[in-house]
Scaffold this motif. Structure first.
Motif, PDB file in Angstrom:
ATOM      1  N   VAL A  75       0.907  -0.975  -0.091  1.00  0.00           N
ATOM      2  CA  VAL A  75      -0.041   0.175   0.100  1.00  0.00           C
ATOM      3  C   VAL A  75       0.832   1.254  -0.078  1.00  0.00           C
ATOM      4  O   VAL A  75       0.747   2.055  -0.885  1.00  0.00           O
ATOM      5  N   GLY A  76       1.769   1.292   0.912  1.00  0.00           N
ATOM      6  CA  GLY A  76       2.797   2.618   1.013  1.00  0.00           C
ATOM      7  C   GLY A  76       3.503   2.465  -0.233  1.00  0.00           C
ATOM      8  O   GLY A  76       3.658   3.931  -0.868  1.00  0.00           O
ATOM      9  N   GLY A  77       3.886   1.635  -1.168  1.00  0.00           N
ATOM     10  CA  GLY A  77       4.443   1.517  -2.108  1.00  0.00           C
ATOM     11  C   GLY A  77       3.725   2.452  -3.268  1.00  0.00           C
ATOM     12  O   GLY A  77       3.874   3.293  -4.090  1.00  0.00           O
ATOM     13  N   VAL A  78       2.473   2.036  -3.599  1.00  0.00           N
ATOM     14  CA  VAL A  78       1.711   2.621  -4.723  1.00  0.00           C
ATOM     15  C   VAL A  78       1.421   4.022  -4.248  1.00  0.00           C
ATOM     16  O   VAL A  78       1.278   4.906  -5.260  1.00  0.00           O
ATOM     17  N   LEU A  79       1.075   4.159  -3.045  1.00  0.00           N
ATOM     18  CA  LEU A  79       1.129   5.570  -2.683  1.00  0.00           C
ATOM     19  C   LEU A  79       2.212   6.504  -2.898  1.00  0.00           C
ATOM     20  O   LEU A  79       2.105   7.692  -3.389  1.00  0.00           O
ATOM     21  N   THR A  80       3.270   6.147  -2.976  1.00  0.00           N
ATOM     22  CA  THR A  80       4.436   6.574  -3.159  1.00  0.00           C
ATOM     23  C   THR A  80       4.494   7.033  -4.689  1.00  0.00           C
ATOM     24  O   THR A  80       4.800   8.182  -5.157  1.00  0.00           O
ATOM     25  N   ASP A  81       4.218   5.986  -5.261  1.00  0.00           N
ATOM     26  CA  ASP A  81       4.168   6.447  -6.964  1.00  0.00           C
ATOM     27  C   ASP A  81       3.186   7.337  -7.301  1.00  0.00           C
ATOM     28  O   ASP A  81       3.481   8.185  -8.137  1.00  0.00           O
ATOM     29  N   ARG A  82       2.130   7.370  -6.542  1.00  0.00           N
ATOM     30  CA  ARG A  82       0.967   8.299  -6.539  1.00  0.00           C
ATOM     31  C   ARG A  82       1.058   9.753  -6.273  1.00  0.00           C
ATOM     32  O   ARG A  82       1.032  10.902  -6.992  1.00  0.00           O
ATOM     33  N   PHE A  83       1.762   9.998  -5.058  1.00  0.00           N
ATOM     34  CA  PHE A  83       1.985  11.247  -4.234  1.00  0.00           C
ATOM     35  C   PHE A  83       3.418  11.786  -4.168  1.00  0.00           C
ATOM     36  O   PHE A  83       3.712  12.785  -3.679  1.00  0.00           O
ATOM     37  N   GLY A  84       4.224  10.589  -4.384  1.00  0.00           N
ATOM     38  CA  GLY A  84       5.623  11.176  -4.350  1.00  0.00           C
ATOM     39  C   GLY A  84       6.328  10.645  -2.794  1.00  0.00           C
ATOM     40  O   GLY A  84       5.261  10.405  -1.974  1.00  0.00           O
ATOM     41  N   ALA A  85       7.523  10.629  -2.548  1.00  0.00           N
ATOM     42  CA  ALA A  85       7.935  10.123  -1.429  1.00  0.00           C
ATOM     43  C   ALA A  85       7.885  11.058  -0.301  1.00  0.00           C
ATOM     44  O   ALA A  85       7.671  10.604   0.945  1.00  0.00           O
ATOM     45  N   LYS A  86       8.099  12.356  -0.743  1.00  0.00           N
ATOM     46  CA  LYS A  86       8.215  13.372   0.566  1.00  0.00           C
ATOM     47  C   LYS A  86       6.850  13.336   1.522  1.00  0.00           C
ATOM     48  O   LYS A  86       6.892  12.993   2.664  1.00  0.00           O
ATOM     49  N   PRO A  87       5.690  13.430   1.022  1.00  0.00           N
ATOM     50  CA  PRO A  87       4.499  13.247   1.921  1.00  0.00           C
ATOM     51  C   PRO A  87       4.428  11.932   2.307  1.00  0.00           C
ATOM     52  O   PRO A  87       3.803  11.794   3.616  1.00  0.00           O
ATOM     53  N   LEU A  88       4.736  10.773   1.882  1.00  0.00           N
ATOM     54  CA  LEU A  88       4.700   9.449   2.701  1.00  0.00           C
ATOM     55  C   LEU A  88       5.760   9.349   3.833  1.00  0.00           C
ATOM     56  O   LEU A  88       5.268   8.802   4.781  1.00  0.00           O
ATOM     57  N   ILE A  89       6.882   9.921   3.736  1.00  0.00           N
ATOM     58  CA  ILE A  89       7.983   9.891   4.703  1.00  0.00           C
ATOM     59  C   ILE A  89       7.414  10.850   5.645  1.00  0.00           C
ATOM     60  O   ILE A  89       7.565  10.263   6.761  1.00  0.00           O
ATOM     61  N   LEU A  90       6.933  11.982   5.492  1.00  0.00           N
ATOM     62  CA  LEU A  90       6.453  12.876   6.500  1.00  0.00           C
ATOM     63  C   LEU A  90       5.068  11.960   7.233  1.00  0.00           C
ATOM     64  O   LEU A  90       5.167  12.179   8.537  1.00  0.00           O
ATOM     65  N   ALA A  91       4.156  11.510   6.412  1.00  0.00           N
ATOM     66  CA  ALA A  91       3.098  11.088   7.102  1.00  0.00           C
ATOM     67  C   ALA A  91       3.642   9.816   7.860  1.00  0.00           C
ATOM     68  O   ALA A  91       3.088   9.491   9.194  1.00  0.00           O
ATOM     69  N   GLY A  92       4.673   9.045   7.546  1.00  0.00           N
ATOM     70  CA  GLY A  92       5.092   7.722   8.299  1.00  0.00           C
ATOM     71  C   GLY A  92       5.581   8.359   9.543  1.00  0.00           C
ATOM     72  O   GLY A  92       5.202   7.768  10.525  1.00  0.00           O
ATOM     73  N   CYS A  93       6.627   9.166   9.438  1.00  0.00           N
ATOM     74  CA  CYS A  93       7.198   9.736  10.773  1.00  0.00           C
ATOM     75  C   CYS A  93       6.098  10.170  11.820  1.00  0.00           C
ATOM     76  O   CYS A  93       5.979   9.712  12.903  1.00  0.00           O
ATOM     77  N   LEU A  94       5.313  10.780  11.277  1.00  0.00           N
ATOM     78  CA  LEU A  94       3.946  11.305  12.314  1.00  0.00           C
ATOM     79  C   LEU A  94       3.025  10.144  12.654  1.00  0.00           C
ATOM     80  O   LEU A  94       2.801  10.295  13.931  1.00  0.00           O
ATOM     81  N   VAL A  95       2.936   9.220  11.790  1.00  0.00           N
ATOM     82  CA  VAL A  95       2.007   8.268  12.093  1.00  0.00           C
ATOM     83  C   VAL A  95       2.681   7.248  13.413  1.00  0.00           C
ATOM     84  O   VAL A  95       2.186   6.863  14.480  1.00  0.00           O
ATOM     85  N   ARG A  96       3.952   7.108  13.220  1.00  0.00           N
ATOM     86  CA  ARG A  96       4.738   6.447  14.252  1.00  0.00           C
ATOM     87  C   ARG A  96       4.886   7.064  15.439  1.00  0.00           C
ATOM     88  O   ARG A  96       4.804   6.756  16.390  1.00  0.00           O
TER      89      ARG A  96
END
Length: 399
Positions: A75-96
């Motif tokens: 899931v994280g992989g396809v979201l990366t391709d759709r929205f780019g790496a930065k939003p996913l990395i930021l979201a992941g850090c905040l969710v953790r």
């Protein structure tokens, strides 16, 4: 001493040669692991001793944490391709950070499960994004070395995190709060310094990525073979303690062998990758790496005296890992045609997660049968070597 210093100097030199973004992503792996291992090694003790959960419930919680991460990588992989790496990395850090916050306040099983699911899902968000971004940033010629440096950084974080927990000597809730603050700081670091690049497939549907990955037969064959490495590596946490118990080793030996494993990666990863590149090439290095993994299990099956078998298992397993991982990570973008890297890295990790879930259950039952279990477990990486050899010959024929 001189060799170790020269190895560190070469590592620093190669790290300095990376682009600024690649250096940030390597540093990210160090910080991710510090924050993660600051908290997670002490979770089981907290659940059992402080919250009074039964052993099977502790196992359930740990399993949910692993599955919520590994199972959701795709899931994280396809979201990366759709929205780019930065939003996913930021979201992941905040969710953790949020997950650690929930664990700090949790006093009952439902809240604990919520916390560990958030902690796991966070990794599924930022890990494929970081891997895909680093693969693109490094470029085809430097990917193996760059991922080797990343492995070294991750191992350093794996060592520092638990040590930092010991130094702080805080309660588990306080340690969770510290971990949450650290991940907020990591998010701010990426917010400031990680370039925002739009997703390369932002105008396409989410499911298009999965369709492309699951239509890539060469990649699926590789992912099946690579899963054998992940199941084999997981025996550090299942098979190794069982072997130490069999020979009557004290509990402290397990920690010493884990420290040995980390030291081997920190000081040996780059020299091993460079030597394998020169002498073997990528495809042969993968086959040799899986063969070394199989040899690690074979040595234990011979039942050498004392701690010889356990120590040889760790050394051979880590040597196999150092051969396999950088070249496997280098191969993923090639098999993907440099398209949908997030989806490909995500599916690779999720496939490994499913394999580990099944493999751990099977190996847990097998280990009751002594040396036969180790021989059977060794067949898995041996099969992985065969898959890598077949896939390598097929690529050479097609090229």
């Amino acid at each position: 001493m001189g060799t170790a210093l020269r190895g560190r100097s070469r590592a620093l030199g190669r790290f300095g040669a990376l682009t600024g973004t690649a250096r940030l992503l390597v540093l990210s792996q160090l910080l991710f692991n510090i924050g993660f291992f600051l908290v997670l090694p002490y979770l089981a003790g907290h659940l059992a001793d402080d919250l009074g959960l039964a052993g099977w419930l502790v196992g359930l919680v740990l399993g949910v944490r692993t599955f919520s991460q590994q199972g959701m990588f795709a899931v994280g992989g396809v979201l990366t391709d759709r929205f780019g790496a930065k939003p996913l990395i930021l979201a992941g850090c905040l969710v953790r950070a949020a997950g650690f916050g929930v664990l700090a306040a949790a006093t009952a099983l439902p809240t604990v499960l919520c916390g560990v699911m958030l902690v796991g899902f966070a990794g599924a968000l930022f890990s494929p994004a970081a891997e895909a971004s680093l693969a693109r940033e490094a470029g085809p010629d430097a990917r193996a070395d760059t991922f080797a440096i990343r492995s070294m950084a991750g191992e350093v974080g794996t060592v520092i995190g638990p040590l930092l927990g010991v130094v702080l000597s805080a309660s588990f809730p306080a340690t969770c709060v510290i971990g949450a603050v650290l991940f907020v700081l990591i998010a701010l670091l990426h917010l400031r310094f990680l370039p925002r690049r739009p997703g390369e497939h932002r105008d396409e549907g989410i499911f298009d990525g999965w369709r492309e990955v699951f239509g890539n037969r060469a990649f699926l064959l590789f992912a099946a073979g690579y899963s054998a490495y992940l199941v084999s590596y997981n025996q550090l946490y299942l098979g190794l303690p069982a072997e130490l118990h069999r020979v009557g080793a004290p509990d402290q030996v397990l920690g010493l062998l884990f420290a040995l494993a980390s030291a081997l990666v920190v000081f040996g990863q780059l020299p091993t990758t460079g030597l394998a590149r020169r002498l073997l090439g990528r495809d042969r290095a993968l086959v040799v790496g899986f063969s070394v993994l199989a040899l690690a299990f074979g040595v234990v099956a011979l039942r050498p005296p004392g701690l010889v078998g356990a120590t040889a298992f760790v050394v051979l397993l880590i040597f196999g890992q150092m051969l396999v991982v950088p070249f496997a990570m280098e191969l993923v973008p090639m098999l993907a045609g440099d398209r949908r890297l997030g989806a490909h890295f995500g599916v690779l990790a999720s496939a490994g997660g499913v394999a580990v879930l099944v493999g751990s259950t099977a190996s847990g039952a097998l280990l009751e049968h002594g040396r036969v279990a180790w021989l059977l477990l060794g067949l898995l990486p041996l099969a992985g070597a065969c898959v890598m050899a077949f896939a390598g010959r097929r690529r050479a024929h097609l090229s």
